[in-house]
Design an enzyme around this catalytic site. Structure first.
Site, PDB file in Angstrom:
ATOM      1  N   LYS A 144      77.159  13.012  22.660  1.00 52.09           N
ATOM      2  CA  LYS A 144      76.855  11.746  23.342  1.00 52.09           C
ATOM      3  C   LYS A 144      75.359  11.589  23.617  1.00 52.09           C
ATOM      4  O   LYS A 144      74.919  10.495  24.002  1.00 52.09           O
ATOM      5  CB  LYS A 144      77.634  11.654  24.654  1.00 52.09           C
ATOM      6  CG  LYS A 144      79.120  11.417  24.474  1.00 52.09           C
ATOM      7  CD  LYS A 144      79.805  11.217  25.808  1.00 52.09           C
ATOM      8  CE  LYS A 144      81.280  10.880  25.655  1.00 52.09           C
ATOM      9  NZ  LYS A 144      82.064  11.991  25.115  1.00 52.09           N
ATOM     10  N   LEU A 145      74.589  12.643  23.433  1.00 47.96           N
ATOM     11  CA  LEU A 145      73.139  12.526  23.582  1.00 47.96           C
ATOM     12  C   LEU A 145      72.492  11.929  22.342  1.00 47.96           C
ATOM     13  O   LEU A 145      71.269  11.754  22.298  1.00 47.96           O
ATOM     14  CB  LEU A 145      72.521  13.905  23.860  1.00 47.96           C
ATOM     15  CG  LEU A 145      72.894  14.540  25.207  1.00 47.96           C
ATOM     16  CD1 LEU A 145      72.288  15.921  25.323  1.00 47.96           C
ATOM     17  CD2 LEU A 145      72.449  13.657  26.362  1.00 47.96           C
TER      18      LEU A 145
END
Length: 499
Positions: free
Chosen positions: A147-148
């Protein structure tokens, strides 16, 4: 084991098995290994029955090793048989089933313990806990790292910028933002005694919420069940010791566990030294964890499965990272002898829509259509796909080159797919601008933002009922051809017209 048993009639599809594997059904399938084929329907029912009984055996600790094998073999066969059903939690079930087959999970409260005293209420080697805890930690942490990704972060930032205390904003902040923070921190917080109570509260709330918001099968409940792995091993005994005395006689023992020959208690000398089996267990644990850390980032090896996103969805823990919206899908066939051109309904001869996003499945689909269409008097068919999709709120654009016959197009799992069109990442900064343009329109107007490659064209039919349909060029140059009027118009950046 209970959740695995409940999963068999639900997500594994036992309830509609006849629709998927009916004998003689003309359907295109998408196995990972080309030689895998479904068994006759009666045998498929038998296979599912064995898998269900295996899950029940795991739950009860009855014929434990045999039950693990009975569940594991059919499960992985069915998973590899259909790539369109792949997702992260299905993959996780397969991993947990494999681990349970190697672990001593039948040492407490099991049916086997009633008949084999040496197993009843016996110690479990610490590496068993380490392996399961590491697997759950990897699920959380890798999901957070995914998700980064800058693309996901930019899309989420642009979406939240246009929302003001709405239900959608709450969803973005709680589900997506909260999910990112929880995924990155949950494994660490669950590991330490001081932070575990707080982590259990937030993790439980998060998974209960996800079970209601998303259709993700038994995944939320599976992750809830893994919470107990991070607690002290004696917590079930402490819980049962609080039950009334008359009930404790029917429950597993609350006495301290007996020593196990599988455990090493730190003694020295010939009798207390580590045995080869324990060395193997330690080596396996280390290698397995390293392999699980490597797999989510191994897409540079299997480049043929890479599309706009890396690899087949399901084993990389990239959950809630990519959103897709399909605007237009067209399948064109051409008779190799007569040159006759026709069109197929998207999804013809299939039972899933997952093929639209994966080049390897498009290749399999085209090969399947080339075998089926001759039954309908289409000789040596050529198959062309025109798939328009928007990923993470970008422009709609083509996924594959519509001029390439995929029946004869090359594809290899080890090299990049040559007929896959690149994602127009240079247009990513337009996302916020597109959202602003859409916000300027009234609620009764639909808008589609598309981007295409030079030399290609998009053919669209505009119904007469849509009297107020317009086209506007945001960047570049577009040639518009009105076929019925036999007129051409050239539009530059900023220009528009009614169609």
């Amino acid at each position: 084991g209970l959740l695995m048993a409940l999963d068999v009639p639900q997500e594994r599809g036992l309830g509609h098995l006849d629709q998927r594997y009916l004998d003689g059904l003309e359907v295109c399938r998408f196995p990972l290994l080309p030689f895998l084929q479904p068994l006759p329907l009666d045998w498929m029912y038998l296979l599912y029955t064995i898998m269900f009984l295996g899950a029940l055996g795991i739950m009860l600790g009855c014929c434990y090793r045999l039950s693990c094998v009975a569940f594991l073999c059919p499960y992985w066969y069915l998973l590899l048989l259909d790539k369109t059903s792949w997702n992260n939690h299905s993959y996780l079930y397969g991993l947990l089933g494999f681990q349970l087959a190697l672990l001593g999970a039948d040492r407490y409260g099991s049916v086997d313990g009633l008949f084999r005293p040496q197993k009843q209420n016996a110690h479990v080697p610490l590496w068993n806990y380490a392996l399961l805890r590491a697997q759950v930690f990897i699920v959380y942490f890798i999901a957070g790292l995914k998700k980064l990704d800058a693309d996901w972060a930019d899309a989420e930032e642009g979406s939240m910028a246009r929302l003001v205390l709405s239900e959608e904003l709450t969803s973005r902040l709680v589900v997506h933002g909260g999910g990112l923070v929880l995924d990155l921190s949950a494994g660490f917080l669950l590991f330490f005694d001081a932070t575990r109570p707080l982590a259990l509260v937030f993790v439980t709330y998060f998974h209960c919420m996800n079970s209601q918001l998303f259709s993700i099968g038994m995944f939320s409940y599976t992750m809830l069940a893994t919470n107990g792995l991070f607690c002290r091993p004696e917590w079930p005994r402490g819980l049962l010791a609080r039950c009334p005395l008359w009930l404790q006689g029917w429950l597993p023992s609350t006495k301290p566990p007996q020593p196990s020959p599988d455990c090493h208690y730190g003694g020295r000398g010939a009798r207390g030294g580590l045995r080869p089996r324990q060395h193997l267990a330690a080596a396996f644990t280390i290698l397995y964890v390293l392999e699980q850390l490597f797999l989510p980032y191994s897409h540079f090896i299997t480049q043929g499965y890479n599309n706009w996103t890396n690899g087949l969805y399901g084993y990389s823990w990239d959950m809630m990272v990519h959103s897709r919206f399909h605007q237009h899908v067209k399948i064109t066939y051409r008779d190799g002898l007569t040159g006759e051109v026709g069109y197929l309904k998207p999804g013809a001869f299939t039972q899933s829509r997952r093929w639209r996003d994966h080049a390897d499945m498009l290749k399999q689909y085209s090969a399947c259509l080339s075998r089926l269409l001759p039954r309908y008097n289409i000789t040596q068919p050529q198959i062309y796909f025109d798939v328009w999709v928007s990923i993470n709120e970008r422009f709609q654009q083509r996924l594959v080159d519509p001029r390439v016959d995929l029946v004869r197009a090359p594809w290899s799992p080890w090299t990049p797919t040559p007929w896959l069109l690149p994602l127009l990442v240079d247009l990513s900064p337009w996302r916020q601008r597109l959202q602003e343009l859409e916000a300027q329109l009234d609620g009764h107007t639909d808008t589609v933002f598309i981007a295409d490659f030079p030399g290609l064209h998009l053919e669209n039919f505009v119904s007469e009922d849509l009297g107020n349909t317009s086209l506007r060029v945001l960047q570049g140059k577009v040639l518009v051809e009105l076929v019925e009027q036999q007129q051409n118009y050239s539009l530059q950046e900023g220009e528009g017209m009614q169609v």
